[in-house]
Design a protein around this motif. Structure first.
Motif, PDB file in Angstrom:
ATOM      1  N   THR A  39       8.390  14.679  -4.179  1.00  0.00           N
ATOM      2  CA  THR A  39       9.217  14.679  -5.381  1.00  0.00           C
ATOM      3  C   THR A  39      10.606  14.148  -5.053  1.00  0.00           C
ATOM      4  OG1 THR A  39       9.923  16.956  -4.992  1.00  0.00           O
ATOM      5  CG2 THR A  39       7.949  16.632  -6.336  1.00  0.00           C
ATOM      6  N   GLY A  40      11.372  13.839  -6.080  1.00  0.00           N
ATOM      7  CA  GLY A  40      12.723  13.333  -5.880  1.00  0.00           C
ATOM      8  C   GLY A  40      13.228  12.651  -7.122  1.00  0.00           C
ATOM      9  N   GLU A  41      14.327  11.934  -6.992  1.00  0.00           N
ATOM     10  CA  GLU A  41      14.937  11.255  -8.135  1.00  0.00           C
ATOM     11  C   GLU A  41      15.000   9.754  -7.891  1.00  0.00           C
ATOM     12  OE1 GLU A  41      18.501  12.245 -11.155  1.00  0.00           O
ATOM     13  OE2 GLU A  41      19.169  11.852  -9.113  1.00  0.00           O
ATOM     14  N   LEU A  42      14.675   9.002  -8.928  1.00  0.00           N
ATOM     15  CA  LEU A  42      14.818   7.550  -8.910  1.00  0.00           C
ATOM     16  C   LEU A  42      16.052   7.173  -9.704  1.00  0.00           C
ATOM     17  CD1 LEU A  42      11.149   6.361  -9.591  1.00  0.00           C
ATOM     18  CD2 LEU A  42      12.256   6.835  -7.397  1.00  0.00           C
TER      19      LEU A  42
ATOM     20  N   THR B 166       0.814  -1.211   0.000  1.00  0.00           N
ATOM     21  CA  THR B 166       0.000   0.000   0.000  1.00  0.00           C
ATOM     22  C   THR B 166       0.852   1.267   0.000  1.00  0.00           C
ATOM     23  OG1 THR B 166      -0.213  -0.134   2.416  1.00  0.00           O
ATOM     24  CG2 THR B 166      -1.996  -1.081   1.101  1.00  0.00           C
ATOM     25  N   ARG B 167       2.075   1.212   0.549  1.00  0.00           N
ATOM     26  CA  ARG B 167       3.010   2.333   0.478  1.00  0.00           C
ATOM     27  C   ARG B 167       4.416   1.779   0.370  1.00  0.00           C
ATOM     28  NH1 ARG B 167       3.799   5.493   4.737  1.00  0.00           N
ATOM     29  NH2 ARG B 167       4.210   7.475   3.685  1.00  0.00           N
ATOM     30  N   ILE B 168       5.216   2.405  -0.501  1.00  0.00           N
ATOM     31  CA  ILE B 168       6.603   1.978  -0.673  1.00  0.00           C
ATOM     32  C   ILE B 168       7.500   3.208  -0.750  1.00  0.00           C
ATOM     33  CG2 ILE B 168       5.954  -0.170  -1.874  1.00  0.00           C
ATOM     34  CD1 ILE B 168       6.772   1.202  -4.508  1.00  0.00           C
ATOM     35  N   ARG B 169       8.799   2.990  -0.532  1.00  0.00           N
ATOM     36  CA  ARG B 169       9.772   4.059  -0.700  1.00  0.00           C
ATOM     37  C   ARG B 169      10.870   3.574  -1.639  1.00  0.00           C
ATOM     38  NH1 ARG B 169      11.376   4.924   4.264  1.00  0.00           N
ATOM     39  NH2 ARG B 169      10.226   6.848   4.688  1.00  0.00           N
ATOM     40  N   ILE B 170      11.196   4.394  -2.628  1.00  0.00           N
ATOM     41  CA  ILE B 170      12.323   4.117  -3.514  1.00  0.00           C
ATOM     42  C   ILE B 170      13.231   5.328  -3.453  1.00  0.00           C
ATOM     43  CG2 ILE B 170      13.083   3.451  -5.823  1.00  0.00           C
ATOM     44  CD1 ILE B 170      10.244   2.518  -6.415  1.00  0.00           C
ATOM     45  N   GLY B 171      14.434   5.155  -2.947  1.00  0.00           N
ATOM     46  CA  GLY B 171      15.302   6.299  -2.730  1.00  0.00           C
ATOM     47  C   GLY B 171      14.645   7.252  -1.754  1.00  0.00           C
ATOM     48  N   GLU B 172      14.467   8.494  -2.165  1.00  0.00           N
ATOM     49  CA  GLU B 172      13.855   9.498  -1.296  1.00  0.00           C
ATOM     50  C   GLU B 172      12.370   9.686  -1.575  1.00  0.00           C
ATOM     51  OE1 GLU B 172      15.755  13.231  -2.155  1.00  0.00           O
ATOM     52  OE2 GLU B 172      15.714  12.859  -4.310  1.00  0.00           O
ATOM     53  N   VAL B 173      11.824   8.959  -2.505  1.00  0.00           N
ATOM     54  CA  VAL B 173      10.434   9.165  -2.914  1.00  0.00           C
ATOM     55  C   VAL B 173       9.525   8.094  -2.305  1.00  0.00           C
ATOM     56  CG1 VAL B 173       8.863   9.528  -4.841  1.00  0.00           C
ATOM     57  CG2 VAL B 173      11.286  10.100  -5.100  1.00  0.00           C
ATOM     58  N   VAL B 174       8.453   8.551  -1.681  1.00  0.00           N
ATOM     59  CA  VAL B 174       7.444   7.654  -1.123  1.00  0.00           C
ATOM     60  C   VAL B 174       6.252   7.620  -2.074  1.00  0.00           C
ATOM     61  CG1 VAL B 174       5.852   7.248   0.801  1.00  0.00           C
ATOM     62  CG2 VAL B 174       8.174   8.091   1.250  1.00  0.00           C
TER      63      VAL B 174
END
Length: 263
Positions: free
Chosen positions: A250-253, A188-196
Motif C-alpha cells: 500500500t502507499g500513495e501515488l 513485469t514489475r514497476i515502482r511508483i513512489g513507494e508502491v510496487v
C-alpha cells in the motif's frame, strides 16, 4: 525516466472518470475506485458497453458521502449512513459475490436515467469478491485492481487513426509519460513512489473505447477499435491496449512521481 502523468478513478463502475493529483493505493485498487455498481433487479451488472449514457453520470465519494450529478437530472447527495446495506447477490463476469444495497432514492435516480428499474450497490468497507486466480480482493472493476496506460501508446494510436482520441476512452487508473510506445508490454514489475506493482496481463479492449466520454455516445466510425485492430490484435484475435496492475503493497501515488521499471 518515465513519470506518473495522470491518475483517474471511477467511483461507480462505468460512470465518468474523476481526475486526481494524488491517490491512496490499497489491496483492491485506488481508494474509493469502483466501490459502486448499477445492477438490474436480478443482480446482473450494467455497464457503458450496453448503456454508454452512464458515462454522463459524474460521481464523487469521500467514504462518507456519495454525490451524483448529471446534466439532465437534479443532483443527489446521500450519506453512507443512510445506506440500507442489505446483502444483495450480484456478479461481475464469472465472479459471483455479495454486495450491499444503498437507498431507494439512489435506486430511483439511476432508474430515471436508465429508463428501467435498477439498483445501485455498494461494496462496503471491504469487497467480498476475492479472485483466487490473481490472489487478491477486487472492487467492481472487470478483473484486476488497476489499469495502466501510457501517453506514448495513445500518441501512436492517434498518429494512425483519422481522429484524435483521449485517454479517458481507455478508462485507466494510472497513466505514464515518457518512453516508447507500448514499452509497457514488456514490463513485469514497476515502482511508483513507494508502491510496487506487478504488471499482471495486457488489457483486452472492447466497444467501451468507442464511447465519447464528453457525450456518452458511441462513435459511429468504430474508432479507435478499428485502428487498434490493424496492429494490436493478439493470437487470440483480441485487441489489446494497456496493462492490468496488482499492487504488492500500500502507499500513495502523486502525479509527477518517477516510474521505475524493476523487471
Amino acid at each position: 525516466m518515465p513519470t506518473l502523468s495522470a491518475l483517474y478513478r471511477y467511483p461507480i463502475k462505468s460512470t465518468a472518470g474523476e481526475t486526481l493529483t494524488r491517490a491512496a493505493v490499497a489491496e483492491e485498487g485506488l481508494r474509493h475506485d469502483r466501490r459502486f455498481m448499477v445492477v438490474k433487479p436480478g443482480g446482473g451488472f450494467v455497464t457503458a458497453r450496453k448503456y454508454p449514457a452512464l458515462q454522463r453520470v459524474c460521481a464523487r465519494f469521500d467514504g462518507g458521502q456519495l454525490s451524483l450529478m448529471h446534466d439532465d437530472h437534479a443532483a443527489v447527495v446521500e450519506s453512507r449512513h443512510a445506506f440500507a446495506a442489505r446483502p444483495f447477490d450480484t456478479h461481475v463476469w464469472a465472479d459471483d459475490f455479495t454486495a450491499l444495497t444503498t437507498t431507494f432514492r439512489l435506486d430511483a435516480w439511476f432508474s430515471r436515467i436508465m429508463g428501467e428499474p435498477v439498483h445501485l450497490l455498494w461494496l462496503g468497507e471491504r469487497s467480498n469478491r476475492y479472485r483466487e486466480k490473481i490472489g487478491t480482493r477486487v472492487s467492481f472493476a472487470d478483473g484486476h485492481p488497476l489499469l495502466l496506460t501510457t501517453e506514448a501508446s495513445l500518441a501512436d494510436v492517434n498518429a494512425r487513426a483519422a481522429a484524435t482520441h483521449v485517454m479517458l476512452q481507455f478508462r485507466p487508473n494510472v497513466v505514464v509519460a515518457g518512453g516508447e510506445a507500448f514499452a509497457e508490454d514488456g514490463w513485469t514489475r514497476i515502482r511508483i513512489g513507494e508502491v510496487v506493482f506487478r504488471v499482471a496481463k495486457p488489457c483486452k479492449r472492447c466497444v467501451m473505447t468507442t464511447v465519447d466520454p464528453a457525450t456518452g455516445r458511441r462513435r459511429p466510425d468504430g474508432e479507435p477499435t478499428r485502428t487498434l485492430a490493424r496492429y494490436r490484435k493478439g493470437d487470440d484475435n483480441e485487441i489489446y491496449f494497456g496493462q492490468k496492475l496488482i499492487a504488492e503493497n500500500t502507499g500513495e501515488l502523486v502525479v509527477g512521481q518517477d516510474v521505475e521499471i524493476l523487471e
